[in-house]
Design an enzyme around this catalytic site. Structure first.
Site, mmCIF file in Angstrom:
data_model
loop_
_atom_site.group_PDB
_atom_site.id
_atom_site.type_symbol
_atom_site.label_atom_id
_atom_site.label_comp_id
_atom_site.label_asym_id
_atom_site.label_seq_id
_atom_site.Cartn_x
_atom_site.Cartn_y
_atom_site.Cartn_z
ATOM 1 N N THR A 145 0.820 -1.219 0.000
ATOM 2 C CA THR A 145 0.000 0.000 0.000
ATOM 3 C C THR A 145 0.853 1.268 0.000
ATOM 4 O O THR A 145 0.629 2.189 -0.789
ATOM 5 C CB THR A 145 -0.893 0.030 1.268
ATOM 6 O OG1 THR A 145 -1.331 -1.290 1.566
ATOM 7 C CG2 THR A 145 -2.071 0.966 1.098
ATOM 8 N N HIS B 81 -8.608 -0.637 2.826
ATOM 9 C CA HIS B 81 -8.264 -2.056 3.020
ATOM 10 C C HIS B 81 -9.512 -2.937 2.996
ATOM 11 O O HIS B 81 -9.414 -4.147 3.175
ATOM 12 C CB HIS B 81 -7.560 -2.263 4.365
ATOM 13 C CG HIS B 81 -6.144 -1.771 4.412
ATOM 14 N ND1 HIS B 81 -5.255 -1.932 3.379
ATOM 15 C CD2 HIS B 81 -5.447 -1.154 5.401
ATOM 16 C CE1 HIS B 81 -4.095 -1.410 3.716
ATOM 17 N NE2 HIS B 81 -4.178 -0.931 4.938
HETATM 18 P P1 A3P Z 1 7.935 -6.256 4.416
HETATM 19 O O1 A3P Z 1 7.404 -6.273 5.813
HETATM 20 O O2 A3P Z 1 7.915 -7.610 3.776
HETATM 21 O O3 A3P Z 1 9.261 -5.607 4.301
HETATM 22 P P2 A3P Z 1 1.876 -1.904 3.315
HETATM 23 O O4 A3P Z 1 2.421 -0.656 2.763
HETATM 24 O O5 A3P Z 1 0.718 -2.458 2.532
HETATM 25 O O6 A3P Z 1 1.612 -1.817 4.761
HETATM 26 O O7 A3P Z 1 3.000 -3.025 3.094
HETATM 27 C C1 A3P Z 1 4.219 -2.939 3.773
HETATM 28 C C2 A3P Z 1 5.220 -3.836 3.068
HETATM 29 O O8 A3P Z 1 5.662 -3.178 1.871
HETATM 30 C C3 A3P Z 1 6.458 -4.079 3.916
HETATM 31 O O9 A3P Z 1 6.935 -5.367 3.528
HETATM 32 C C4 A3P Z 1 7.358 -2.943 3.441
HETATM 33 O O10 A3P Z 1 8.719 -3.125 3.719
HETATM 34 C C5 A3P Z 1 7.076 -2.959 1.947
HETATM 35 N N1 A3P Z 1 7.401 -1.685 1.287
HETATM 36 C C6 A3P Z 1 7.198 -0.429 1.746
HETATM 37 N N2 A3P Z 1 7.627 0.481 0.870
HETATM 38 C C7 A3P Z 1 8.129 -0.211 -0.189
HETATM 39 C C8 A3P Z 1 8.740 0.181 -1.419
HETATM 40 N N3 A3P Z 1 8.932 1.471 -1.714
HETATM 41 N N4 A3P Z 1 9.138 -0.789 -2.257
HETATM 42 C C9 A3P Z 1 8.954 -2.093 -1.950
HETATM 43 N N5 A3P Z 1 8.394 -2.527 -0.805
HETATM 44 C C10 A3P Z 1 7.977 -1.599 0.075
#
Ligand code: A3P
Length: 317
Positions: A70, A128
């Site tokens: 997200t 969500h």
């Molecule tokens: P991990 O816990 O596997 O590292 P959300 O944003 O839906 O809450 O998801 C968070 C997940 O996306 C985390 O995964 C986070 O590290 C990863 N994430 C956040 N920013 C990101 C980016 N710019 N590129 C790739 N993954 C990213």
């Protein structure tokens, strides 16, 4: 209006009492509302959305199951829409981070009087909620869904929820999180039904619902970014393509760049339901980190559920 809202809050409390209860990850209990497990505060905001939210036909929603990417997609969508407003070196994201770019409608629409009508179109919102829980006015707007391998979602969510878990609760063990996840009992879940709700919507209306995969964005970010921009009605021009604008946005929104910003190291975002330190949205950002946590048996159990649930749908994760 206040009397109306009070009646509304009372009805919400009465409704909660009638719903099936499951173990919560952050709070003590989740409640099954129309097939999905939600924190009671989110049930309230879902009711509010249905009753009071007015979408505009130009709105674009970002939908996702928690921990599917997200934050990343927020950064990318915001950068696409606002690319003529900011230069890369002096970009809004660098100071404020992705969380403050546009509202999470599920938690930030917590009173009938909240008004987003002054936002310039196209307004962006994140949610969500499963597609089946959205009010009809939202499902007629454009919507981007991002999904991710459930094994990585589980590990990411387990880490995250333990960080924001209510202080008086003992940590959630991986075994318990695994069991609950497989049973579908986790905030906004079951995971599989969530993904399928948007997958089906994307098959029914490909021009309205863009279905993206975290892994694909990771493997070929430029391709996916172009797809995303075109879907949003903001295709990159030949000149932009030649000038490397796509590559610049990909770099701006990369895990390495965003996770090292001061705002994402020490900042906090108020989601109303809960305040969350921005750094918790940046853990590893990798594909396959589940291998460091799940046994072979656990992996097989999740994969089997995925195969069974997605069978015949045409969706492969
Ligand atoms: P991990 O816990 O596997 O590292 P959300 O944003 O839906 O809450 O998801 C968070 C997940 O996306 C985390 O995964 C986070 O590290 C990863 N994430 C956040 N920013 C990101 C980016 N710019 N590129 C790739 N993954 C990213």
């Amino acid at each position: 209006r206040d009397a109306l809202f009070e009646k509304f809050c009372k009805e919400h409390k009465e409704l909660i009492k009638t719903l099936p209860i499951g173990n919560g990850w952050r709070v003590q209990h989740l409640y099954n509302y129309n097939g999905f497990w939600l924190d009671p505060l989110y049930i309230k905001s879902n009711l509010l959305l249905h009753t009071y939210f007015r979408s505009q036909s130009s709105d674009i929603f970002l939908a996702s199951f928690m921990k599917s990417g997200t934050t990343w997609l927020k950064a990318l969508m915001f950068s696409i829409i606002n690319r003529h407003r900011y230069t890369i070196s002096d970009h809004y994201l660098l100071q404020h981070g992705p969380q403050s770019t546009f509202p999470h409608i599920d938690s930030e629409f917590d009173r009938p009087t909240i008004d987003f009508s002054h936002f310039p179109p196209p307004r962006l919102f994140a949610t969500h909620f499963s597609q089946t829980l959205l009010p009809p006015s939202m499902t007629s707007c454009k919507l981007v869904y991002v999904c991710r391998d459930p094994k990585d979602v589980l590990i990411s969510k387990w880490h995250f929820m333990n960080q924001i878990r209510l202080k008086d609760r003992p940590p959630l063990s991986l075994d318990e999180a695994f069991e609950l996840f497989c049973q579908g009992v986790s905030d906004f879940g079951p995971f599989w039904e969530h993904v399928l709700s948007y997958w089906r919507a994307s098959l029914d209306s490909p021009d309205k619902v863009l279905f993206l995969k975290y892994e694909e964005v990771k493997k070929q970010p430029e391709v996916e970014l172009r797809k995303l921009a075109a879907f949003m009605g903001q295709s990159f021009t030949t000149e932009e393509n030649e000038n490397g604008v796509v590559e610049e946005i990909v770099k701006l929104c990369s895990f390495e760049n965003l996770s090292n910003l001061e705002v994402n190291k020490n900042g906090v975002n108020d989601f109303k339901v809960v305040e969350v330190e921005n750094r918790l949205f940046f853990r590893k950002g990798e594909i396959g980190d589940w291998k460091n946590y799940l046994s072979e048996e656990m992996k097989e159990r999740i994969d089997k559920i995925t195969d069974e649930k997605f069978k015949g749908s045409g969706l492969i994760l």
